[in-house]
Design a protein around this motif. Structure first.
Motif, PDB file in Angstrom:
ATOM      1  N   THR A   7       0.813  -1.097   0.246  1.00 22.91           N
ATOM      2  CA  THR A   7      -0.258   0.184   0.031  1.00 22.91           C
ATOM      3  C   THR A   7       0.784   1.206  -0.025  1.00 22.91           C
ATOM      4  O   THR A   7       2.242   1.140   0.350  1.00 22.91           O
ATOM      5  CB  THR A   7      -1.047   0.075   1.348  1.00 22.91           C
ATOM      6  OG1 THR A   7       0.102   0.261   2.568  1.00 22.91           O
ATOM      7  CG2 THR A   7      -1.916  -1.145   1.334  1.00 22.91           C
ATOM      8  N   TRP A 147      -5.433  -2.674   0.809  1.00 25.52           N
ATOM      9  CA  TRP A 147      -6.162  -1.686   0.718  1.00 25.52           C
ATOM     10  C   TRP A 147      -6.866  -1.111  -0.628  1.00 25.52           C
ATOM     11  O   TRP A 147      -6.644  -0.335  -1.157  1.00 25.52           O
ATOM     12  CB  TRP A 147      -5.830  -0.567   1.784  1.00 25.52           C
ATOM     13  CG  TRP A 147      -7.140   0.170   2.293  1.00 25.52           C
ATOM     14  CD1 TRP A 147      -7.474   1.530   1.861  1.00 25.52           C
ATOM     15  CD2 TRP A 147      -8.091  -0.235   3.373  1.00 25.52           C
ATOM     16  NE1 TRP A 147      -8.519   2.077   2.576  1.00 25.52           N
ATOM     17  CE2 TRP A 147      -8.826   1.049   3.616  1.00 25.52           C
ATOM     18  CE3 TRP A 147      -8.335  -1.124   4.001  1.00 25.52           C
ATOM     19  CZ2 TRP A 147     -10.040   0.959   4.324  1.00 25.52           C
ATOM     20  CZ3 TRP A 147      -9.405  -1.204   4.807  1.00 25.52           C
ATOM     21  CH2 TRP A 147     -10.223  -0.089   5.138  1.00 25.52           C
ATOM     22  N   GLY A 148      -7.742  -2.255  -1.135  1.00 26.94           N
ATOM     23  CA  GLY A 148      -8.383  -1.888  -2.387  1.00 26.94           C
ATOM     24  C   GLY A 148      -8.837  -3.331  -2.899  1.00 26.94           C
ATOM     25  O   GLY A 148      -8.766  -4.197  -2.280  1.00 26.94           O
ATOM     26  N   ASP A 149      -9.605  -3.255  -4.063  1.00 29.17           N
ATOM     27  CA  ASP A 149      -9.857  -4.498  -4.790  1.00 29.17           C
ATOM     28  C   ASP A 149      -8.607  -5.109  -5.090  1.00 29.17           C
ATOM     29  O   ASP A 149      -7.419  -4.747  -5.222  1.00 29.17           O
ATOM     30  CB  ASP A 149     -10.342  -3.939  -6.082  1.00 29.17           C
ATOM     31  CG  ASP A 149     -11.747  -3.124  -6.157  1.00 29.17           C
ATOM     32  OD1 ASP A 149     -12.560  -3.637  -5.182  1.00 29.17           O
ATOM     33  OD2 ASP A 149     -12.071  -2.362  -6.869  1.00 29.17           O
ATOM     34  N   GLN A 154      -3.233  -0.514  -4.991  1.00 28.27           N
ATOM     35  CA  GLN A 154      -3.569  -0.391  -3.668  1.00 28.27           C
ATOM     36  C   GLN A 154      -3.793   1.298  -3.200  1.00 28.27           C
ATOM     37  O   GLN A 154      -3.081   2.009  -3.888  1.00 28.27           O
ATOM     38  CB  GLN A 154      -2.649  -1.208  -2.729  1.00 28.27           C
ATOM     39  CG  GLN A 154      -2.848  -2.577  -3.023  1.00 28.27           C
ATOM     40  CD  GLN A 154      -4.188  -3.273  -2.783  1.00 28.27           C
ATOM     41  OE1 GLN A 154      -4.781  -3.320  -1.643  1.00 28.27           O
ATOM     42  NE2 GLN A 154      -4.494  -3.773  -3.993  1.00 28.27           N
ATOM     43  N   GLN A 155      -4.713   1.344  -2.462  1.00 26.03           N
ATOM     44  CA  GLN A 155      -5.243   2.961  -2.148  1.00 26.03           C
ATOM     45  C   GLN A 155      -4.623   3.261  -0.706  1.00 26.03           C
ATOM     46  O   GLN A 155      -4.235   2.566   0.209  1.00 26.03           O
ATOM     47  CB  GLN A 155      -6.602   3.032  -2.030  1.00 26.03           C
ATOM     48  CG  GLN A 155      -7.438   2.680  -3.263  1.00 26.03           C
ATOM     49  CD  GLN A 155      -9.017   2.637  -3.038  1.00 26.03           C
ATOM     50  OE1 GLN A 155      -9.413   3.237  -2.344  1.00 26.03           O
ATOM     51  NE2 GLN A 155      -9.484   1.905  -3.837  1.00 26.03           N
ATOM     52  N   HIS A 250     -13.526  -5.719   2.813  1.00 26.22           N
ATOM     53  CA  HIS A 250     -13.091  -6.554   1.628  1.00 26.22           C
ATOM     54  C   HIS A 250     -13.860  -7.976   1.561  1.00 26.22           C
ATOM     55  O   HIS A 250     -13.801  -8.448   2.852  1.00 26.22           O
ATOM     56  CB  HIS A 250     -11.455  -6.781   1.882  1.00 26.22           C
ATOM     57  CG  HIS A 250     -10.572  -5.799   1.580  1.00 26.22           C
ATOM     58  ND1 HIS A 250     -10.595  -4.580   2.607  1.00 26.22           N
ATOM     59  CD2 HIS A 250      -9.861  -5.289   0.563  1.00 26.22           C
ATOM     60  CE1 HIS A 250      -9.561  -3.875   2.206  1.00 26.22           C
ATOM     61  NE2 HIS A 250      -9.300  -4.195   0.969  1.00 26.22           N
ATOM     62  N   PHE A 255     -13.450  -4.616  -2.815  1.00 25.99           N
ATOM     63  CA  PHE A 255     -13.391  -3.739  -1.765  1.00 25.99           C
ATOM     64  C   PHE A 255     -14.519  -2.733  -1.698  1.00 25.99           C
ATOM     65  O   PHE A 255     -14.838  -1.981  -2.843  1.00 25.99           O
ATOM     66  CB  PHE A 255     -12.181  -2.857  -1.853  1.00 25.99           C
ATOM     67  CG  PHE A 255     -11.704  -1.712  -0.787  1.00 25.99           C
ATOM     68  CD1 PHE A 255     -11.974  -2.006   0.426  1.00 25.99           C
ATOM     69  CD2 PHE A 255     -11.304  -0.611  -1.280  1.00 25.99           C
ATOM     70  CE1 PHE A 255     -11.724  -1.080   1.311  1.00 25.99           C
ATOM     71  CE2 PHE A 255     -10.991   0.478  -0.407  1.00 25.99           C
ATOM     72  CZ  PHE A 255     -11.203   0.145   0.981  1.00 25.99           C
ATOM     73  N   GLU A 257     -15.869   0.822   0.070  1.00 27.57           N
ATOM     74  CA  GLU A 257     -15.164   1.683   0.670  1.00 27.57           C
ATOM     75  C   GLU A 257     -16.188   2.875   1.112  1.00 27.57           C
ATOM     76  O   GLU A 257     -16.872   3.353   0.058  1.00 27.57           O
ATOM     77  CB  GLU A 257     -13.948   2.427   0.087  1.00 27.57           C
ATOM     78  CG  GLU A 257     -13.373   3.610   0.754  1.00 27.57           C
ATOM     79  CD  GLU A 257     -12.279   4.073  -0.180  1.00 27.57           C
ATOM     80  OE1 GLU A 257     -11.126   4.446   0.453  1.00 27.57           O
ATOM     81  OE2 GLU A 257     -12.509   4.335  -1.199  1.00 27.57           O
TER      82      GLU A 257
END
Length: 365
Positions: A7, A147-149, A154-155, A250, A255, A257
């Motif tokens: 990330t 942190w993301g799909d 990643q975000q 998740h 993801f 959010e």
């Protein structure tokens, strides 16, 4: 080759300058078979050295919310990678080299007290000299969700604004879900585990949150591919305080959010015992209810005057999660999940009544 799970903000943030600064890392493993959790919390403050609060610590919240802590007063024995997730602090050792990552076998032999941790390893040994209580641990981690799909970039947990260094402190979920294999020796009781839920996050900055709450769970009944992290607090934006919160889920590679710039996020948090959050946007809505009858355990957290017992945690919380999809005027359930192994926390300045609030788009925009 870039790590597809890494990330933003995985590296160590200190810029080598003086002034108040802290960075903290959190690793968690959950053992569903025995209903226990181990949470490892590492921190470094004012690493330039010579300051009133210079130094580091390792805290562990162990079985039945038992607590163990060891401080490391010498910041020069700490190391952190600015390129990727990697850190460690040496306490007792005869090695005469600059602190650095060691082969796990060499670390175990040479470092008599301390820790090292990366995206795929968490290892160490600490002892409380007063009580004699100790923890010895070593486990490997296989990341599943950052942190993301799944399979996409990643975000940053706080969005692109976190790169502007106007938010204090920063917060980043490093690994929403992974699988851990290894062992933990807690005061003579050995816990061996294979492919159990693992989690990681971090925070950093030069200012300290006044008030916050947190919910985290990636061990749900009959839902092995589900992970939740949610939280909020009052933080500084260009010297002014604002309320911020988010919910991240998740589930089966996707993801979900809920953050102030794409959703309505609200919460009702009691001083202890009950956490409720709601998130809603054009496509989805979520409702969280966390509860506990446990008293929780006081933990140290960074303040303007160093580490202090200003937060309370339990790893034995009950959580109910309801995620739904919105189709016009219709709302269809995606999943309803529950767990009795949810991490629940409140921290900062104590509040005496329920905190009812909502997160709005930061005024700086």
């Amino acid at each position: 080759m870039t790590d597809p799970f890494q990330t933003p903000h995985s590296g160590y943030h200190w810029d080598g300058k003086s002034g108040r600064f802290f960075e903290g890392w959190y690793y968690r493993v959950t053992l569903p078979n025995c209903g226990q959790t181990f949470a490892f919390m590492y921190s470094i403050e004012d690493p330039i050295g010579g300051q009133p609060y210079s130094g580091g610590s390792a805290q562990i919240l162990g079985p039945d919310d038992q607590y163990l802590c060891r401080t490391f007063p010498h910041p020069e024995e700490f190391w952190g990678s600015s390129e990727s997730l990697g850190l460690g602090h040496w306490g007792k050792t005869k090695l005469q080299i600059t602190p650095q990552y060691l082969n796990p076998d060499k670390f175990e032999y040479q470092i008599k007290e301390g820790y090292q941790a990366t995206a795929t390893l968490n290892q160490g040994f600490i002892r409380d000299p007063a009580s004699g209580g100790y923890c010895d641990w070593r486990y490997e981690i296989k990341p599943i969700y950052g942190w993301g799909d799944l399979g996409k970039a990643q975000q940053s947990t706080a969005g692109w604004l976190s790169f502007l260094q106007i938010f204090e402190p920063g917060w980043q979920i490093l690994m929403a879900h992974g699988l851990a294999t290894g062992w933990i020796d807690w005061n003579g009781r050995l816990y061996d585990f294979t492919n159990v839920p693992a989690y990681g996050e971090k925070n950093w900055g030069r200012a300290f949150p006044k008030k916050w709450f947190w919910l985290n769970c990636n061990s749900f009944t009959d839902q092995p591919d589900l992970a939740l992290t949610a939280g909020g607090g009052r933080r500084e934006v260009m010297g002014l305080a604002e309320a911020a919160a988010l919910i991240g889920i998740h589930y089966e590679g996707k993801f979900y959010e809920f953050v102030p710039w794409n959703s309505e996020v609200s919460w009702q948090i009691k001083p202890w015992g009950n956490w409720q959050m709601q998130g809603r946007n054009g496509e989805y809505e979520v409702e969280l209810t966390g509860t506990t009858d446990y008293a929780g355990t006081l933990l140290r957290a960074p303040t303007e005057k160093g580490l202090d017992f200003i937060c309370r945690d339990t790893m034995q919380g009950h959580l109910k999660l309801e995620l739904k999809q919105r189709r016009g005027d219709n709302v269809e359930p995606i999943l309803i999940a529950e767990s009795n192994l949810c991490g629940l926390e409140v921290g900062g300045e104590p509040w005496e009544k329920t905190w009812n609030s909502s997160a709005k788009l930061p005024w700086v925009l």
